[in-house]
Design an enzyme around this catalytic site. Structure first.
Site, PDB file in Angstrom:
ATOM      1  N   ASP A  82       0.820  -1.212   0.000  1.00  0.00           N
ATOM      2  CA  ASP A  82       0.000   0.000   0.000  1.00  0.00           C
ATOM      3  C   ASP A  82       0.855   1.263   0.000  1.00  0.00           C
ATOM      4  O   ASP A  82       0.483   2.282  -0.595  1.00  0.00           O
ATOM      5  CB  ASP A  82      -0.918   0.022   1.229  1.00  0.00           C
ATOM      6  CG  ASP A  82      -2.073  -0.952   1.106  1.00  0.00           C
ATOM      7  OD1 ASP A  82      -2.256  -1.517   0.011  1.00  0.00           O
ATOM      8  OD2 ASP A  82      -2.792  -1.143   2.110  1.00  0.00           O
ATOM      9  N   CYS A 188      -9.274   1.645  -9.068  1.00  0.00           N
ATOM     10  CA  CYS A 188      -8.657   1.135  -7.844  1.00  0.00           C
ATOM     11  C   CYS A 188      -9.529   1.469  -6.641  1.00  0.00           C
ATOM     12  O   CYS A 188      -9.813   0.616  -5.794  1.00  0.00           O
ATOM     13  CB  CYS A 188      -7.262   1.723  -7.666  1.00  0.00           C
ATOM     14  SG  CYS A 188      -6.400   1.108  -6.202  1.00  0.00           S
ATOM     15  N   TYR A 192     -11.962  -1.298  -4.325  1.00  0.00           N
ATOM     16  CA  TYR A 192     -11.876  -1.541  -2.882  1.00  0.00           C
ATOM     17  C   TYR A 192     -13.229  -1.343  -2.207  1.00  0.00           C
ATOM     18  O   TYR A 192     -13.570  -2.063  -1.260  1.00  0.00           O
ATOM     19  CB  TYR A 192     -10.811  -0.637  -2.258  1.00  0.00           C
ATOM     20  CG  TYR A 192      -9.448  -1.270  -2.237  1.00  0.00           C
ATOM     21  CD1 TYR A 192      -8.957  -1.868  -1.081  1.00  0.00           C
ATOM     22  CD2 TYR A 192      -8.648  -1.295  -3.377  1.00  0.00           C
ATOM     23  CE1 TYR A 192      -7.700  -2.468  -1.063  1.00  0.00           C
ATOM     24  CE2 TYR A 192      -7.406  -1.899  -3.370  1.00  0.00           C
ATOM     25  CZ  TYR A 192      -6.934  -2.475  -2.215  1.00  0.00           C
ATOM     26  OH  TYR A 192      -5.699  -3.088  -2.209  1.00  0.00           O
ATOM     27  N   TYR A 219     -12.583   0.098   4.477  1.00  0.00           N
ATOM     28  CA  TYR A 219     -12.765   0.327   3.043  1.00  0.00           C
ATOM     29  C   TYR A 219     -14.231   0.320   2.599  1.00  0.00           C
ATOM     30  O   TYR A 219     -14.541   0.761   1.490  1.00  0.00           O
ATOM     31  CB  TYR A 219     -11.984  -0.718   2.252  1.00  0.00           C
ATOM     32  CG  TYR A 219     -10.508  -0.400   2.200  1.00  0.00           C
ATOM     33  CD1 TYR A 219     -10.032   0.639   1.411  1.00  0.00           C
ATOM     34  CD2 TYR A 219      -9.589  -1.109   2.968  1.00  0.00           C
ATOM     35  CE1 TYR A 219      -8.685   0.963   1.373  1.00  0.00           C
ATOM     36  CE2 TYR A 219      -8.238  -0.803   2.943  1.00  0.00           C
ATOM     37  CZ  TYR A 219      -7.791   0.232   2.142  1.00  0.00           C
ATOM     38  OH  TYR A 219      -6.451   0.540   2.118  1.00  0.00           O
ATOM     39  N   GLU A 261      -4.866  -4.354 -11.614  1.00  0.00           N
ATOM     40  CA  GLU A 261      -5.350  -4.732 -10.281  1.00  0.00           C
ATOM     41  C   GLU A 261      -5.578  -6.245 -10.216  1.00  0.00           C
ATOM     42  O   GLU A 261      -5.248  -6.891  -9.215  1.00  0.00           O
ATOM     43  CB  GLU A 261      -6.652  -3.993  -9.962  1.00  0.00           C
ATOM     44  CG  GLU A 261      -6.482  -2.511  -9.680  1.00  0.00           C
ATOM     45  CD  GLU A 261      -5.880  -2.249  -8.310  1.00  0.00           C
ATOM     46  OE1 GLU A 261      -5.715  -3.208  -7.529  1.00  0.00           O
ATOM     47  OE2 GLU A 261      -5.575  -1.087  -8.018  1.00  0.00           O
TER      48      GLU A 261
END
Length: 589
Positions: A82, A188, A192, A219, A261
């Site tokens: 991250d 992205c 999430y 998230y 991803e």
């Protein structure tokens, strides 16, 4: 002749509501096409890439995480990346802010960048709040580098296939680059939100024992959703003045970001035993896979009877036309359309009455396979009567075999269906057979539909139209007319299998006629949303479980001492809405 060929080919491409649906295939009506309000660019692009999210959601990483039993070291490895993503995000936002021409846009992008910088600074503390510790040193893995390089290239205007810009001089050019940057960032954030929300739906609010609940809460929060939404709104605003070609570039960037991803999560090393993907966790040397599949509305977007009806109507003589002696034996196109309409209406009405009759008794308190099997005898009698009416009506008389094959080759299949089977049959390491079991009246239509995808290895078991010199006589060589005959074919195929390994069976279907096979298979996957199938299954104690939820439960069982094995007649069927889910579950990314 060319006009006739084009008309036949167009049958399979049409989405016209004039398609006659349902006669003799256990469905009753053709598909309903919903009109979706797609919203702005971000929402439209997300809808287009949603199939690819299945590869991530169904990955060993997220199935294990959702179960609460992902090994902490695997999670550490993931969240350590991250830091590299957040740094790249902050740099990309800074570049986008410099490109934005409007002060309001600059301020909005600056706000997004500020949130990233705050999260980057608080990341170690946040990870501790989740209940974990970051490793002392984090080295970016290859998949991370590929994504961050792609993102910063987009923020610099270095787009694959486009001329590399020199000095970005005009306000329009700068705005375009800012839009490109947000397109590369958008999926992205939305991903999430989606993944965490899907997992959150499976967790109990007070489940403090779940190891990753705080991560999921973070998230799936309103604040994170607000950030994802703000990016999408900014993308819409910055793209207003762009050309069609530039909007295509934005869509490609969005799609490429999503692919990267998928690559990231599919390459994360998960060392523990998992239940996915099915083809990898079961050694092909020990297990023989047999995949069974229905055809109408499982593989196809339209009912095959509707296709045959349109071929008959289009190729029939007009009522007032001069016809040959051979053609006189056929009904006119107007009479055919009326006959098909009457047959379809009668089928639909009687099918609904049949289902109602089967569910008049007291609802089963637990799974009652024998009761269901007995009840489905009514469906068997009904289907045979319906097929007899079709034969006696003469509506199937006079179809040319070449017309049927041509329509089959152009048949619209469900998105992802053909590519799934192509991956199966072309994979030399898999010990797999694929069988299509269908009520369809015409095996030639099915074989033609799959031959266009080099899928001649698929074994087709269905009824067949009868021919004289390549022209149909109006008869049907009846082989698969009922749920019982489908089940008989299912069992005969397994009994004739020469494999010495353990059998693992998967059945994919969505109609009432598939119920017995779905339940007998080790894994029964219900495609679509047939209300009749649900009503009948519920009445006899069948449980319908979303596939992802079922996999998470299986993963828990596997880790907590169970075998995690699949077996038939459990009374549980797994529901999906796309072939992407089936692909991700069986084959992985």
């Amino acid at each position: 002749m060319r006009d006739r060929s084009e008309a036949i080919a167009a049958i399979a491409d049409t989405t016209s509501s004039s398609m006659v649906g349902g006669v003799g295939v256990g469905v009753g009506v053709g598909p309903v096409v919903a009109v979706v309000d797609e919203g702005g660019l971000g929402k439209r692009f997300w809808i287009k890439v949603r199939n690819e999210t299945a590869a991530i959601l169904y990955s060993p990483f997220f199935v294990s995480l959702a179960s609460g039993h992902l090994l902490p070291e695997t999670f550490h490895h993931c969240i350590s990346q991250d830091v590299h993503f957040l740094r790249a995000f902050a740099q990309a936002y800074e570049m986008a802010e410099n490109c934005a021409d409007d002060d309001e846009d600059k301020s909005a992008i600056r706000c997004l960048r500020k949130r990233v910088l705050e999260k980057l600074k608080a990341h170690p503390t946040l990870v501790q709040e989740w209940g974990f510790e970051l490793p002392d040193e984090s080295i970016p893995i290859s998949a991370t580098v590929k994504f961050t390089d792609f993102l910063l290239a987009a923020a610099s205007g270095r787009i694959e296939g486009e001329k590399v810009p020199g000095k970005i001089a005009t306000p329009f050019e700068r705005t375009k680059i800012a839009a490109y940057t947000l397109a590369a960032l958008g999926p992205c954030m939305r991903l999430y939100v989606y993944i965490s929300s899907e997992i959150q739906a499976l967790l109990k609010p007070d489940d403090s024992n779940h190891l990753y609940k705080k991560w999921v809460d973070s998230y799936s929060s309103q604040n994170f959703e607000a950030s994802a939404l703000q990016i999408e709104e900014m993308l819409d605003k910055l793209s207003i003045s762009l050309t069609g070609e530039e909007l295509e570039v934005i869509e490609k960037l969005y799609h490429q970001a999503m692919k990267l991803e998928v690559d990231f999560f599919s390459t994360l090393p998960v060392s523990q035993k998992t239940v996915v993907p099915l083809a990898r966790v079961h050694d092909p040397a020990e297990h023989h896979f047999t995949i069974f599949c229905d055809f109408d509305l499982t593989c196809t977007a339209f009912d095959s009877s509707a296709i045959l009806a349109e071929i008959a109507i289009i190729t029939a003589p007009k009522a007032d036309s001069d016809v040959s002696e051979t053609q006189l034996a056929r009904m006119s196109s107007a009479d055919l359309r009326n006959s098909w309409g009457a047959l379809s209406a009668q089928y639909t009405e009687e099918f609904e009455q049949c289902v109602d009759s089967m569910t008049d008794s007291k609802r089963a308190e637990k799974f009652d396979y024998e009761g269901l099997h007995k009840a489905l005898e009514q469906v068997a009698e009904f289907e045979k009567r319906a097929n007899t009416r079709v034969i006696e009506s003469g509506v199937l008389k006079g179809l040319n075999l070449e017309d049927v094959k041509r329509a089959g080759q152009r048949l619209i299949l469900q998105d992802g269906c053909k590519s799934f089977f192509q991956k199966i049959v072309k994979n030399d390491t898999l010990n797999t057979d694929v069988h299509v079991l269908s009520y369809c009246w015409c095996g030639d239509l099915i074989r033609s539909a799959f031959s266009s995808g080099d899928l001649d290895e698929l074994k087709v078991h269905s009824n067949e139209l009868t021919y004289e010199e390549s022209v149909t006589t109006g008869g049907i060589d009846k082989k698969v007319e009922s749920p019982m005959e489908k089940l008989q074919g299912f069992n005969e195929i397994l009994n004739n299998c020469n494999s010495e390994g353990k059998q693992l069976t998967v059945y994919i279907g969505g109609a009432v006629g598939d119920l017995l096979c779905l339940l007998q298979a080790d894994v029964g996957i219900v495609f679509g949303s047939s209300s009749s199938l649900r009503k009948l299954g519920d009445h006899f104690g069948v449980s319908f479980v979303p596939l992802f939820s079922g996999l998470v439960k299986k993963q828990r069982e596997l880790v907590e001492g169970g075998s995690g094995n699949w077996k038939g007649l459990s009374g549980t069927l797994y529901t999906v809405s796309s072939w992407a889910e089936i692909h991700a579950f069986i084959l992985g990314s």
